[in-house]
Design a protein around this motif. Sequence first.
Motif, PDB file in Angstrom:
ATOM      1  N   UNK A 108       5.827   1.430   9.790  1.00  0.00           N
ATOM      2  CA  UNK A 108       6.208   0.618  10.952  1.00  0.00           C
ATOM      3  C   UNK A 108       6.668   1.520  12.092  1.00  0.00           C
ATOM      4  N   UNK A 109       7.471   2.537  11.775  1.00  0.00           N
ATOM      5  CA  UNK A 109       7.979   3.435  12.813  1.00  0.00           C
ATOM      6  C   UNK A 109       6.855   4.225  13.469  1.00  0.00           C
ATOM      7  N   UNK A 110       5.872   4.677  12.673  1.00  0.00           N
ATOM      8  CA  UNK A 110       4.763   5.448  13.243  1.00  0.00           C
ATOM      9  C   UNK A 110       3.921   4.580  14.175  1.00  0.00           C
ATOM     10  N   UNK A 111       3.639   3.353  13.764  1.00  0.00           N
ATOM     11  CA  UNK A 111       2.850   2.459  14.627  1.00  0.00           C
ATOM     12  C   UNK A 111       3.607   2.143  15.914  1.00  0.00           C
ATOM     13  N   UNK A 112       4.903   1.889  15.809  1.00  0.00           N
ATOM     14  CA  UNK A 112       5.700   1.582  16.995  1.00  0.00           C
ATOM     15  C   UNK A 112       5.784   2.777  17.927  1.00  0.00           C
ATOM     16  N   UNK A 113       6.037   3.965  17.367  1.00  0.00           N
ATOM     17  CA  UNK A 113       6.130   5.163  18.194  1.00  0.00           C
ATOM     18  C   UNK A 113       4.809   5.481  18.872  1.00  0.00           C
ATOM     19  N   UNK A 114       3.690   5.257  18.181  1.00  0.00           N
ATOM     20  CA  UNK A 114       2.375   5.496  18.787  1.00  0.00           C
ATOM     21  C   UNK A 114       2.146   4.547  19.959  1.00  0.00           C
ATOM     22  N   UNK A 115       2.509   3.288  19.765  1.00  0.00           N
ATOM     23  CA  UNK A 115       2.327   2.319  20.853  1.00  0.00           C
ATOM     24  C   UNK A 115       3.170   2.686  22.067  1.00  0.00           C
ATOM     25  N   UNK A 116       4.400   3.149  21.831  1.00  0.00           N
ATOM     26  CA  UNK A 116       5.270   3.498  22.946  1.00  0.00           C
ATOM     27  C   UNK A 116       4.832   4.790  23.630  1.00  0.00           C
ATOM     28  N   UNK A 117       4.286   5.720  22.866  1.00  0.00           N
ATOM     29  CA  UNK A 117       3.963   7.036  23.421  1.00  0.00           C
ATOM     30  C   UNK A 117       2.582   7.113  24.037  1.00  0.00           C
ATOM     31  N   UNK A 118       1.606   6.390  23.499  1.00  0.00           N
ATOM     32  CA  UNK A 118       0.225   6.573  23.921  1.00  0.00           C
ATOM     33  C   UNK A 118      -0.363   5.370  24.653  1.00  0.00           C
ATOM     34  N   UNK A 119       0.266   4.208  24.526  1.00  0.00           N
ATOM     35  CA  UNK A 119      -0.252   3.010  25.177  1.00  0.00           C
ATOM     36  C   UNK A 119       0.666   2.669  26.346  1.00  0.00           C
ATOM     37  N   UNK A 120       0.121   2.624  27.517  1.00  0.00           N
ATOM     38  CA  UNK A 120       0.907   2.329  28.710  1.00  0.00           C
ATOM     39  C   UNK A 120       1.023   0.814  28.891  1.00  0.00           C
ATOM     40  N   UNK A 121       2.245   0.324  28.923  1.00  0.00           N
ATOM     41  CA  UNK A 121       2.468  -1.096  29.181  1.00  0.00           C
ATOM     42  C   UNK A 121       3.823  -1.253  29.862  1.00  0.00           C
ATOM     43  N   UNK A 122       3.968  -2.352  30.575  1.00  0.00           N
ATOM     44  CA  UNK A 122       5.194  -2.593  31.341  1.00  0.00           C
ATOM     45  C   UNK A 122       6.369  -2.838  30.380  1.00  0.00           C
ATOM     46  N   UNK A 123       7.472  -2.202  30.659  1.00  0.00           N
ATOM     47  CA  UNK A 123       8.666  -2.370  29.843  1.00  0.00           C
ATOM     48  C   UNK A 123       8.744  -1.428  28.669  1.00  0.00           C
TER      49      UNK A 123
END
Length: 297
Positions: A108-123
């Motif tokens: 769960x932490x790896x998927x969340x960190x990947x989304x925050x680090x590599x996927x640009x989204x508002x917020x």
Amino acid sequence: MTQTLSTKQAPPAPRQAAERRRPPRDWVGIGLWVALAVTALLWFLPLYLMFMTSVKSKPELNALPQWSLPQTWEWGNYASAIEIGDFWVTAGNSLLIAAIKVPLGLAIAAATAFALARIRFRGGRILLMFIAIGSMIPIQIGLGPLFSTMLDLGLLDSRMGLILPYLAFGIPYQVFVLYGFFRGVPDELEESARIDGASTFRIFWQIILPLAKPALAALFVLDFVATWNEYAMATTLLRSQDNWTIPLAVQSFSTQHGTDYGPMNAFIFMSAIPVLIVYLLFQRYFVQGALAGAVKG
């Protein structure tokens, strides 16, 4: 004149030449090795004393120094510890909880960190800030509400009721560490994979995760040790002895049989073996991944 020139061009003595070729002493390196040796001794000494105490009888504990070898190896202390402390049940509970919580939390932490680090989204930055704040909250201040919540959900005194809070308190720190690691991965790797037609999930599974192996291994070891040794939430949420984990069993053992130093140290020594095994399995990656998140963020 000729004599003066021959004197100036005479080769240096062998001893002087050897001294010139000898590299200067690396006092910093020597100091680091001495510090490493002292630290290793300080870590090894309690384990050695614990083992020596676990294989001695009561008369030998009173008559011999604690660091000396026993005259008769009292291996029956381990059998007594297993029987008195119900070791296989408590160790099985701790192992089951760690086997579910640690891999699931890392996924769960790896998927969340990947989304925050590599996927640009508002917020995204705001969400990362809340996760960072969540990693700083001490467990002790949440024990009261946590007890009431688990009671209302019917999960009090159950292994599942302990795994869920473990996940909630462990994931924020892991996300924070992996976020820094994923931010350090070059964008060109992801761009070339997308040109070849790779999806976001495939990039995460086949490119990012293999690169994050050192960081994941370091977090696995740290999380396993923290889960195995956790006491505060376990003593708050678990009531029946059949659900006890290792820390609760050690506490009960020391309270009821505190004078039986041989069996008690045998129980503690056996409870430390799984942690040593996990560290030895992942030590190759542990040093690499310990500071893997300390890159640009």
